[in-house]
Write an enzyme that holds these catalytic residues in place. Structure first.
Site, PDB file in Angstrom:
ATOM      1  N   ASN A 175       0.835  -1.207   0.000  1.00 53.00           N
ATOM      2  CA  ASN A 175       0.000   0.000   0.000  1.00 53.00           C
ATOM      3  C   ASN A 175       0.863   1.249   0.000  1.00 53.00           C
ATOM      4  O   ASN A 175       0.734   2.132   0.837  1.00 53.00           O
ATOM      5  CB  ASN A 175      -0.959   0.009   1.206  1.00 53.00           C
ATOM      6  N   ASP A 235      -2.943  -6.352  11.551  1.00 54.03           N
ATOM      7  CA  ASP A 235      -3.512  -5.432  10.552  1.00 54.03           C
ATOM      8  C   ASP A 235      -3.020  -4.014  10.834  1.00 54.03           C
ATOM      9  O   ASP A 235      -3.782  -3.045  10.836  1.00 54.03           O
ATOM     10  CB  ASP A 235      -5.036  -5.495  10.551  1.00 54.03           C
ATOM     11  N   GLY A 274      -7.978   2.496   9.405  1.00 54.84           N
ATOM     12  CA  GLY A 274      -6.764   1.850   9.910  1.00 54.84           C
ATOM     13  C   GLY A 274      -6.414   2.179  11.338  1.00 54.84           C
ATOM     14  O   GLY A 274      -6.693   3.277  11.839  1.00 54.84           O
TER      15      GLY A 274
END
Length: 417
Positions: free
Chosen positions: A97, A307, A326
């Protein structure tokens, strides 16, 4: 270099002779030379004696994001890998990302080279499609040869079912692992949180559980047709667990993970509109959380992930609808998991998953390269900014009571303690 760990309790279910036994451990030139009840130190030995010291094989995380290249203000590779080491992780899989997209062998080579000489091993994922736009497949074969361990358009679903089919067929030529993020964007629409009572009460657009489950059902049908290896990252609903359980019973080569925060928090924490709780997939209901925990215990869910997604404050200190998704999770992973599972189960979860990515397994015995995490499972504390090594501080675990302190890691001749 010699390192002597004194009176360390070894947590290793694979070895009945050593599991939960207190031993001295001598590491010489990066290799575990001796494990014994008592080992005397030489004058040159670096002796490490820590309160309630426990050790296990080094921990592994299959879902970590940093920022570099392109978003260095969120996190650099160097500091990110140091953070992983301080959090107990000796091996991490890095999500693609960044900018430019990780869709070619040069991008993979950059990540591999940039992570050299760091204490935590980095295994990069490449994008599944060019620029992660979901239109054309990326240079999967070349990236595989350069060191990519899988292919993933990070947090982007592939709406074109035929593209998933072709990817699964093509990847079989080199035993590649194809990711598919479980989200039907047409069903999810402009949703930002779980669709339900809480979203209605708060006036926030909801993401139905159906949007995840429909995509998973589609991908499993495709997998059954094509064969190959499919990984479904960060599932979040009760029905998702059942769908994957049924697929495994059929013998399909599918694995899945769950984010640690989706095992702990439910959508009722959104009452204060704290954007640290804005994650994808969203926090769901207590019924979903119970099903996810049971899915782990039953072996349906293959592994947990932090994550970990650093996000600079400008992207979080805005209205909830406009905030980025996030939360960081490396530093809190151990303490958070111990709020659900016992210490042995927690360590087992944190050491699973390497084989899915073709990463060499780790063993804890004499003659093996040192790949060790050091921790105190009983230390309780309130998690705050002083516990965060990441450049970004967007953690949903801030001000939460956690149990379990990580001292650091030893990997070969390197250590962070």
């Amino acid at each position: 270099m010699e390192i002597l760990l004194k009176s360390a309790i070894i947590v290793n279910n694979a070895s009945a002779a050593l599991h939960l036994k207190k031993r001295d451990i001598l590491i010489k030139n990066g290799t575990i030379e001796k494990i014994a009840t008592k080992i005397d130190a030489s004058p040159k030995t670096n002796v490490i004696s820590l309160e309630n010291l426990h050790v296990s094989i080094g921990w592994f995380d299959s879902g970590v994001s940093f920022g570099e290249p392109g978003y260095e203000e969120r996190e650099t590779l160097s500091n990110g890998l140091k953070t992983a080491a301080k959090s107990g992780f000796t091996d991490i899989v890095l999500n693609p990302n960044s900018i430019p997209s990780v869709d070619n062998s040069s991008a993979i080579t950059f990540l591999v080279n940039a992570s050299q000489n760091q204490i935590t091993n980095l295994y990069p994922l490449g994008n599944l499609t060019m620029k992660a736009e979901g239109n054309d497949l990326s240079e999967m074969f070349d990236m595989n040869n350069a060191g990519a361990v899988g292919f993933y358009d990070f947090k982007h679903s592939i709406s074109n079912a035929n593209l998933v089919k072709i990817a699964l067929q093509y990847a079989q030529n080199f035993d590649g692992l194809v990711y598919s993020f479980p989200l039907d964007t047409k069903i999810a629409g402009k949703g930002v949180v779980n669709e339900g009572v809480v979203s209605t009460k708060l006036g926030l657009k909801g993401i139905p559980a159906l949007s995840e489950e429909l995509q998973i059902a589609r991908d499993l049908f495709i997998l059954e047709y094509t064969g190959g290896k499919l990984h479904i990252p960060t599932i979040s609903t009760e029905k998702s667990v059942k769908l994957i359980a049924d697929a495994k019973k059929k013998g399909l080569n599918v694995s899945c993970s769950v984010a640690i925060h989706n095992l702990i928090f439910i959508d009722d924490v959104l009452d204060d509109f704290d954007t640290n709780y804005k994650v994808s997939p969203p926090l769901r209901t207590s019924k979903d959380v119970k099903a996810l925990v049971k899915g782990i215990k039953d072996g349906v869910i293959d592994f947990v992930t932090s994550d970990h997604i650093p996000m600079n404050i400008e992207n979080k200190r805005v209205e909830f609808d406009n905030a980025e998704y996030g939360t960081i999770g490396l530093e809190s992973a151990f303490g958070a998991l111990q709020s659900i599972f016992d210490m042995e189960t927690t360590v087992d979860l944190l050491t699973k998953g390497r084989e899915r990515y073709g990463i060499k397994g780790v063993d804890f015995k004499e003659g093996e390269k040192a790949n060790i995490t050091l921790f105190n499972p009983d230390y309780e504390y309130d998690f705050d900014n002083s516990n965060i090594s990441s450049t970004s501080k967007n953690s949903m675990f801030l001000n939460k009571r956690l149990k379990g302190n990580v001292y650091g890691v030893i990997l070969g001749n390197k250590k962070v303690l």
